[in-house]
Design a protein around this motif. Structure first.
Motif, short mmCIF file in Angstrom:
data_model
loop_
_atom_site.label_atom_id
_atom_site.label_comp_id
_atom_site.label_asym_id
_atom_site.label_seq_id
_atom_site.Cartn_x
_atom_site.Cartn_y
_atom_site.Cartn_z
N THR A 23 0.82 -1.21 0.00
CA THR A 23 0.00 0.00 0.00
C THR A 23 0.85 1.26 0.00
O THR A 23 0.34 2.35 -0.25
N LEU A 24 2.15 1.11 0.29
CA LEU A 24 3.05 2.26 0.27
C LEU A 24 3.45 2.57 -1.17
O LEU A 24 3.45 1.70 -2.04
N SER A 25 3.86 3.80 -1.39
CA SER A 25 4.36 4.18 -2.71
C SER A 25 5.69 3.49 -2.97
O SER A 25 6.38 3.08 -2.04
N PRO A 26 6.07 3.34 -4.24
CA PRO A 26 7.38 2.73 -4.55
C PRO A 26 8.54 3.44 -3.84
O PRO A 26 9.47 2.78 -3.36
N ASP A 27 8.51 4.77 -3.76
CA ASP A 27 9.59 5.49 -3.08
C ASP A 27 9.62 5.16 -1.60
O ASP A 27 10.70 5.01 -1.00
N GLN A 29 8.53 2.37 -0.21
CA GLN A 29 9.02 0.99 -0.07
C GLN A 29 10.54 0.94 -0.21
O GLN A 29 11.22 0.23 0.52
#
Length: 226
Positions: A23-27, A29
């Motif tokens: 659910t986190l953004s790629p950045d 993560q």
């Protein structure tokens, strides 16, 4: 005491506490992965400090490529920190000395003697130390170093030291020198009448100084850096 030669951070293989939240953004993560990697690196550095008395240099690899930092990660990046231990350099130099040694009788190749902080040791199982030294115990080692063997016309020790400096110079000091070694075959030869006569005629001076001169052998020194 155990040491760490490398530490790998793989997001796929980590346990549930380090699994990345989809659910986190790629950045976000990637930032979480970088934080886990730094923590794992710190743990490995602490282990090496306790075992070795110092923290060895390391190289960072991201997805198999050497990197200077942990920027531009992806959520699936695999991070590897590889430590450069002096013991790795010892094993490499020992192998190269044998490869470059004259092999007419193999006596010279079997006469490389290693020391860890001035205590003789086995190069295949080197203990942690601040300095390692290797020299040859044969009386003719200096002649070989001057290129008087057709099988080693460029010598042995200085050449191997140069190769090791090129390979490991960014993580440790590697140098060529001469060291006195009153043991082994060179020590026995130094006690003979012919050696004593040679030292009086060529070197002169005090007995102790003459013995030091007779037993000085080509050597390679390795330490943490100067």
């Amino acid at each position: 005491m155990a040491t760490r030669t490398s530490v790998r951070v793989d997001p796929v293989a980590r346990d549930i506490t380090l699994m990345l939240d989809d659910t986190l953004s790629p950045d976000a993560q990637a930032a979480l992965l970088a934080g886990a990697a730094r923590e794992a690196l710190g743990d490995a550095q602490d282990m090496n400090r306790q075992a070795l008395g110092y923290v060895p240099e390391h190289e960072t690899f991201v997805d198999g490529a050497r990197r200077d930092d942990l920027t531009k990660l992806t959520p699936r990046s695999t991070i590897l920190f590889e430590f450069k231990l002096l013991t790795d350099i010892v094993e490499w130099i020992d192998e190269q000395l044998i490869i470059h040694s004259p092999v007419r009788t193999e006596r010279f190749a079997r006469s490389h003697v290693w020391f860890a902080d001035d205590v003789e040791m086995d190069p295949l199982n080197p203990p942690p130390a601040e300095q390692y030294v290797v020299l040859n115990a044969q009386p003719y080692a200096r002649k070989i170093e001057r290129g008087l063997s057709s099988q080693a016309p460029a010598g042995v020790y200085e050449g191997v030291a140069t190769l090791a400096k090129r390979r490991f110079g960014n993580v440790a000091y590697v140098g060529f020198s001469y060291r006195s070694f009153p043991g082994g075959a060179i020590g026995k030869w130094a006690q003979t009448a012919s050696a004593e006569k040679l030292s009086r005629n060529v070197r002169g001076g005090r007995v102790g100084a003459r013995q030091d001169w007779l037993t000085r052998q080509p050597a390679i020194l390795i330490d943490q850096g100067r």
